[in-house]
Design a protein around this motif. Structure first.
Motif, PDB file in Angstrom:
ATOM      1  N   GLY A 125       0.837  -1.211   0.000  1.00 34.82           N
ATOM      2  CA  GLY A 125       0.000   0.000   0.000  1.00 34.82           C
ATOM      3  C   GLY A 125       0.868   1.257   0.000  1.00 34.82           C
ATOM      4  O   GLY A 125       2.090   1.183  -0.046  1.00 34.82           O
ATOM      5  N   VAL A 126       0.188   2.411   0.077  1.00 34.53           N
ATOM      6  CA  VAL A 126       0.913   3.690   0.052  1.00 34.53           C
ATOM      7  C   VAL A 126       1.410   3.998   1.454  1.00 34.53           C
ATOM      8  O   VAL A 126       0.632   3.997   2.412  1.00 34.53           O
ATOM      9  CB  VAL A 126      -0.009   4.819  -0.460  1.00 34.53           C
ATOM     10  N   LYS A 127       2.730   4.228   1.577  1.00 34.70           N
ATOM     11  CA  LYS A 127       3.312   4.557   2.883  1.00 34.70           C
ATOM     12  C   LYS A 127       3.735   6.010   2.895  1.00 34.70           C
ATOM     13  O   LYS A 127       4.214   6.525   1.882  1.00 34.70           O
ATOM     14  CB  LYS A 127       4.515   3.662   3.166  1.00 34.70           C
ATOM     15  N   LYS A 128       3.570   6.640   4.061  1.00 38.41           N
ATOM     16  CA  LYS A 128       3.905   8.057   4.164  1.00 38.41           C
ATOM     17  C   LYS A 128       5.184   8.235   4.958  1.00 38.41           C
ATOM     18  O   LYS A 128       5.312   7.752   6.081  1.00 38.41           O
ATOM     19  CB  LYS A 128       2.752   8.776   4.862  1.00 38.41           C
ATOM     20  N   LEU A 129       6.165   8.939   4.357  1.00 38.89           N
ATOM     21  CA  LEU A 129       7.392   9.332   5.067  1.00 38.89           C
ATOM     22  C   LEU A 129       7.207  10.800   5.383  1.00 38.89           C
ATOM     23  O   LEU A 129       6.922  11.571   4.477  1.00 38.89           O
ATOM     24  CB  LEU A 129       8.592   9.272   4.142  1.00 38.89           C
TER      25      LEU A 129
END
Ligand code: 5RP
Length: 224
Positions: free
Chosen positions: A219-223
């Motif tokens: 899935g989309v991961k946020k840094l």
């Protein structure tokens, strides 16, 4: 998932960062193109955009999205763009698509920079991707010598299928610098900016990304 599906997923996730009623800065490249296609679906909610390249301006206009000249705009709420490499601190190498100078300008007047990239772009140390440097054509050789003195191997970018230099939207040429291991991106950005004849360097470190959305198989991961 394919790399394009990962890019599409982060482009979709970036819509959450679009600020209603505001001007949005739009980057260049395949990930930015996916973002433009998503932005088209909500174009009635924004005031318009500022584009970081002629190609992006054409794609935005093709969707019927208003494109403003940066000189007519006082502030940009958010800038959304891809990257060739990004580290955990939000420093990036950009310019694989040759739009680094306008990307840097639009980013510099934006309140927030949201980087959208597939997970393969996240690195520990920047530099495996050749660092693009846009130069004034008459300074090509002089700048190349100075880039070599910094430890890299400069290579002039050519127009595909020719032996002629590639020309940017600004009439500049691009020198790609191979073989750098960039331990201190802010310091190297400053150093290259000081070489006479350099228009812009594709290190976005002094002003890096505030948020990075990475497309991964999970899935989309946020840094951030
Ligand atoms: C263009 C850029 C792009 O953001 C960078 O090259 C990434 O491109 P893509 O989204 O196609 O992987 O800096 O100058």
């Amino acid at each position: 998932m394919t790399q394009d599906e990962l890019k599409q997923a982060v482009a979709r996730a970036a819509i959450d960062y679009v600020v209603a009623g505001e001007i949005i800065g739009v980057g260049t490249g395949s990930t930015a193109n996916f973002f433009i296609d998503e932005l088209a679906k909500i174009k009635h909610t924004i005031k318009g955009t500022v584009a970081s390249s002629e190609a992006t301006a054409a794609r935005l206009a093709g969707h019927g999205i208003a494109v403003f000249d940066l000189n007519d705009v006082e502030s940009i709420a958010v800038y959304i763009d891809g990257a060739d490499e990004i580290n955990a601190g939000g420093a990036m190498i950009k310019g694989g698509g040759a739009a680094l100078t306008r990307e840097k300008i639009v980013a510099s007047v934006s309140k927030q920079f949201v980087c959208i990239a597939d997970g393969s772009k996240l690195v520990d140390t920047l530099g495996a991707f050749p660092l693009p440097v846009e130069v004034v054509p008459m300074a090509r050789a002089a700048v190349s010598r100075q880039l070599a003195a910094l430890g890299g191997t400069p290579r002039l970018r050519l127009k595909a299928g020719t032996d002629q230099p590639f020309m940017t939207d600004n009439g500049g040429e691009i020198i790609d610098v191979l073989g750098l291991q960039i331990a201190d991106p802010v310091a190297l950005e400053q150093q290259i900016n000081q070489i006479v004849g350099v228009i812009a360097v594709g290190l976005f470190a002094a002003r890096g990304a505030n948020v990075c959305l990475l497309g991964t198989a999970d899935g989309v991961k946020k840094l951030a």
